[in-house]
Motif scaffolding. Structure first.
Motif, PDB file in Angstrom:
ATOM      1  N   ARG A 113     -17.590  -6.674  13.102  1.00 42.89           N
ATOM      2  CA  ARG A 113     -17.189  -7.566  14.201  1.00 42.89           C
ATOM      3  C   ARG A 113     -18.372  -8.404  14.670  1.00 42.89           C
ATOM      4  O   ARG A 113     -18.253  -9.620  14.850  1.00 42.89           O
ATOM      5  N   ASP A 114     -19.539  -7.788  14.857  1.00 43.81           N
ATOM      6  CA  ASP A 114     -20.726  -8.527  15.294  1.00 43.81           C
ATOM      7  C   ASP A 114     -21.148  -9.571  14.269  1.00 43.81           C
ATOM      8  O   ASP A 114     -21.580 -10.661  14.632  1.00 43.81           O
ATOM      9  N   HIS A 115     -21.031  -9.243  12.991  1.00 41.89           N
ATOM     10  CA  HIS A 115     -21.392 -10.184  11.931  1.00 41.89           C
ATOM     11  C   HIS A 115     -20.499 -11.425  11.979  1.00 41.89           C
ATOM     12  O   HIS A 115     -20.975 -12.561  11.908  1.00 41.89           O
ATOM     13  N   ILE A 116     -19.201 -11.219  12.123  1.00 42.04           N
ATOM     14  CA  ILE A 116     -18.264 -12.347  12.160  1.00 42.04           C
ATOM     15  C   ILE A 116     -18.479 -13.195  13.411  1.00 42.04           C
ATOM     16  O   ILE A 116     -18.490 -14.428  13.336  1.00 42.04           O
ATOM     17  N   VAL A 117     -18.674 -12.566  14.555  1.00 39.71           N
ATOM     18  CA  VAL A 117     -18.910 -13.314  15.796  1.00 39.71           C
ATOM     19  C   VAL A 117     -20.242 -14.053  15.727  1.00 39.71           C
ATOM     20  O   VAL A 117     -20.360 -15.193  16.177  1.00 39.71           O
ATOM     21  N   PHE A 118     -21.260 -13.448  15.122  1.00 37.59           N
ATOM     22  CA  PHE A 118     -22.568 -14.099  14.963  1.00 37.59           C
ATOM     23  C   PHE A 118     -22.441 -15.387  14.148  1.00 37.59           C
ATOM     24  O   PHE A 118     -23.140 -16.361  14.406  1.00 37.59           O
ATOM     25  N   LEU A 119     -21.541 -15.387  13.179  1.00 38.71           N
ATOM     26  CA  LEU A 119     -21.364 -16.571  12.340  1.00 38.71           C
ATOM     27  C   LEU A 119     -20.606 -17.691  13.046  1.00 38.71           C
ATOM     28  O   LEU A 119     -20.564 -18.813  12.552  1.00 38.71           O
ATOM     29  N   GLY A 120     -19.996 -17.411  14.183  1.00 33.72           N
ATOM     30  CA  GLY A 120     -19.401 -18.485  14.963  1.00 33.72           C
ATOM     31  C   GLY A 120     -17.921 -18.364  15.272  1.00 33.72           C
ATOM     32  O   GLY A 120     -17.358 -19.241  15.919  1.00 33.72           O
ATOM     33  N   LEU A 121     -17.267 -17.318  14.827  1.00 33.36           N
ATOM     34  CA  LEU A 121     -15.861 -17.131  15.170  1.00 33.36           C
ATOM     35  C   LEU A 121     -15.777 -16.559  16.578  1.00 33.36           C
ATOM     36  O   LEU A 121     -16.560 -15.674  16.935  1.00 33.36           O
ATOM     37  N   ASP A 122     -14.851 -17.072  17.393  1.00 32.25           N
ATOM     38  CA  ASP A 122     -14.756 -16.569  18.764  1.00 32.25           C
ATOM     39  C   ASP A 122     -14.225 -15.134  18.769  1.00 32.25           C
ATOM     40  O   ASP A 122     -13.619 -14.666  17.807  1.00 32.25           O
ATOM     41  N   ASP A 123     -14.475 -14.447  19.855  1.00 29.35           N
ATOM     42  CA  ASP A 123     -14.182 -13.017  19.965  1.00 29.35           C
ATOM     43  C   ASP A 123     -12.699 -12.705  19.812  1.00 29.35           C
ATOM     44  O   ASP A 123     -12.332 -11.742  19.141  1.00 29.35           O
ATOM     45  N   MET A 124     -11.837 -13.498  20.398  1.00 27.98           N
ATOM     46  CA  MET A 124     -10.395 -13.237  20.317  1.00 27.98           C
ATOM     47  C   MET A 124      -9.881 -13.397  18.884  1.00 27.98           C
ATOM     48  O   MET A 124      -9.061 -12.608  18.419  1.00 27.98           O
ATOM     49  N   SER A 125     -10.344 -14.418  18.175  1.00 26.49           N
ATOM     50  CA  SER A 125      -9.939 -14.598  16.782  1.00 26.49           C
ATOM     51  C   SER A 125     -10.457 -13.457  15.916  1.00 26.49           C
ATOM     52  O   SER A 125      -9.776 -13.010  14.999  1.00 26.49           O
ATOM     53  N   CYS A 126     -11.643 -12.982  16.221  1.00 29.63           N
ATOM     54  CA  CYS A 126     -12.215 -11.857  15.484  1.00 29.63           C
ATOM     55  C   CYS A 126     -11.384 -10.593  15.722  1.00 29.63           C
ATOM     56  O   CYS A 126     -11.099  -9.848  14.785  1.00 29.63           O
ATOM     57  N   ARG A 127     -10.984 -10.348  16.956  1.00 33.01           N
ATOM     58  CA  ARG A 127     -10.145  -9.182  17.256  1.00 33.01           C
ATOM     59  C   ARG A 127      -8.806  -9.262  16.529  1.00 33.01           C
ATOM     60  O   ARG A 127      -8.303  -8.268  16.021  1.00 33.01           O
ATOM     61  N   ARG A 128      -8.236 -10.471  16.480  1.00 34.36           N
ATOM     62  CA  ARG A 128      -6.965 -10.657  15.774  1.00 34.36           C
ATOM     63  C   ARG A 128      -7.135 -10.397  14.279  1.00 34.36           C
ATOM     64  O   ARG A 128      -6.296  -9.784  13.639  1.00 34.36           O
ATOM     65  N   LEU A 129      -8.260 -10.860  13.727  1.00 29.99           N
ATOM     66  CA  LEU A 129      -8.540 -10.681  12.305  1.00 29.99           C
ATOM     67  C   LEU A 129      -8.721  -9.201  11.952  1.00 29.99           C
ATOM     68  O   LEU A 129      -8.283  -8.749  10.900  1.00 29.99           O
ATOM     69  N   MET A 130      -9.321  -8.445  12.869  1.00 27.87           N
ATOM     70  CA  MET A 130      -9.657  -7.045  12.584  1.00 27.87           C
ATOM     71  C   MET A 130      -8.690  -6.032  13.202  1.00 27.87           C
ATOM     72  O   MET A 130      -8.949  -4.837  13.150  1.00 27.87           O
ATOM     73  N   ARG A 131      -7.582  -6.476  13.746  1.00 28.32           N
ATOM     74  CA  ARG A 131      -6.692  -5.531  14.444  1.00 28.32           C
ATOM     75  C   ARG A 131      -6.110  -4.459  13.530  1.00 28.32           C
ATOM     76  O   ARG A 131      -5.819  -3.364  13.970  1.00 28.32           O
ATOM     77  N   ASP A 132      -5.937  -4.773  12.256  1.00 30.35           N
ATOM     78  CA  ASP A 132      -5.388  -3.784  11.319  1.00 30.35           C
ATOM     79  C   ASP A 132      -6.460  -3.190  10.409  1.00 30.35           C
ATOM     80  O   ASP A 132      -6.139  -2.577   9.394  1.00 30.35           O
ATOM     81  N   PHE A 133      -7.715  -3.366  10.774  1.00 24.24           N
ATOM     82  CA  PHE A 133      -8.815  -2.878   9.939  1.00 24.24           C
ATOM     83  C   PHE A 133      -8.838  -1.359   9.924  1.00 24.24           C
ATOM     84  O   PHE A 133      -8.749  -0.709  10.953  1.00 24.24           O
ATOM     85  N   GLU A 134      -8.935  -0.802   8.733  1.00 22.77           N
ATOM     86  CA  GLU A 134      -9.107   0.643   8.570  1.00 22.77           C
ATOM     87  C   GLU A 134     -10.219   0.881   7.559  1.00 22.77           C
ATOM     88  O   GLU A 134     -10.344   0.151   6.582  1.00 22.77           O
ATOM     89  N   LEU A 135     -10.993   1.907   7.808  1.00 24.41           N
ATOM     90  CA  LEU A 135     -12.074   2.266   6.909  1.00 24.41           C
ATOM     91  C   LEU A 135     -11.503   2.749   5.578  1.00 24.41           C
ATOM     92  O   LEU A 135     -10.580   3.547   5.540  1.00 24.41           O
ATOM     93  N   ASP A 136     -12.065   2.235   4.481  1.00 26.33           N
ATOM     94  CA  ASP A 136     -11.624   2.614   3.143  1.00 26.33           C
ATOM     95  C   ASP A 136     -12.745   3.408   2.489  1.00 26.33           C
ATOM     96  O   ASP A 136     -13.840   2.887   2.274  1.00 26.33           O
ATOM     97  N   ASN A 137     -12.490   4.671   2.165  1.00 22.93           N
ATOM     98  CA  ASN A 137     -13.520   5.516   1.560  1.00 22.93           C
ATOM     99  C   ASN A 137     -13.913   5.055   0.164  1.00 22.93           C
ATOM    100  O   ASN A 137     -14.945   5.464  -0.354  1.00 22.93           O
ATOM    101  N   LYS A 138     -13.114   4.205  -0.464  1.00 25.59           N
ATOM    102  CA  LYS A 138     -13.461   3.657  -1.770  1.00 25.59           C
ATOM    103  C   LYS A 138     -14.634   2.683  -1.675  1.00 25.59           C
ATOM    104  O   LYS A 138     -15.253   2.355  -2.674  1.00 25.59           O
ATOM    105  N   LYS A 139     -14.945   2.217  -0.469  1.00 19.24           N
ATOM    106  CA  LYS A 139     -16.059   1.291  -0.252  1.00 19.24           C
ATOM    107  C   LYS A 139     -17.390   2.027  -0.132  1.00 19.24           C
ATOM    108  O   LYS A 139     -18.431   1.414  -0.001  1.00 19.24           O
TER     109      LYS A 139
END
Length: 148
Positions: A104-130
């Protein structure tokens, strides 16, 4: 003497070249050695036109703490890759929150506003394959990964 300050904890934290002994501040999601951004000081034109993100991580337990290496990258609509690497030392139970906050901090640092970032990451789940093999030397290399 034990500190009466509730924001301090007594313990031992091993690090790469030294060991902290004594009063340790409560852990937060601050990186140990700062961020490694690539390319440095680069900003995408407009992230609202589209972006994708991906990540990989590695962790190593040291008692109740974990040393967490996180590599995230954001790809804008033109295919430009913006990479960020970081190392954290924090309690094991906070690792998932730290990974989410790092992205989230990386995306906001690049210039996306906080609300758009929250919308983008609302369904984010950690993937152990990563999860990748824990190797500090390999992690330090500035290698651009592209999403497959």
């Amino acid at each position: 003497m034990i500190s009466q300050n509730p924001s301090l904890t007594t313990g031992i934290i091993p690090s790469k070249n030294f060991i902290f002994v004594g009063n340790i501040p409560n852990m937060s999601f601050r990186p140990l050695y700062g961020f490694i951004d690539f390319p440095e000081n680069a900003q995408p034109e407009d992230l609202h036109l589209g972006l994708t993100f991906d990540y990989e991580f590695a962790g190593k337990r040291t008692g109740e703490l974990v040393c967490l290496l996180i590599h995230s990258w954001v790809i804008d609509y033109q295919g430009n890759v913006f990479s960020r690497k970081c190392e954290y030392m924090l309690p094991r139970i906070k690792a998932v929150d730290c990974l989410t906050q790092h992205i989230r901090d990386h995306i906001v640092f690049l210039g996306l506003d906080d609300m758009s970032c929250r919308r983008l990451m609302r369904d984010f789940e950690l993937d152990n394959k990563k999860c990748v093999v824990y190797d500090v030397l390999e992690f330090g290399k500035e290698v651009i990964k592209k999403s497959s």
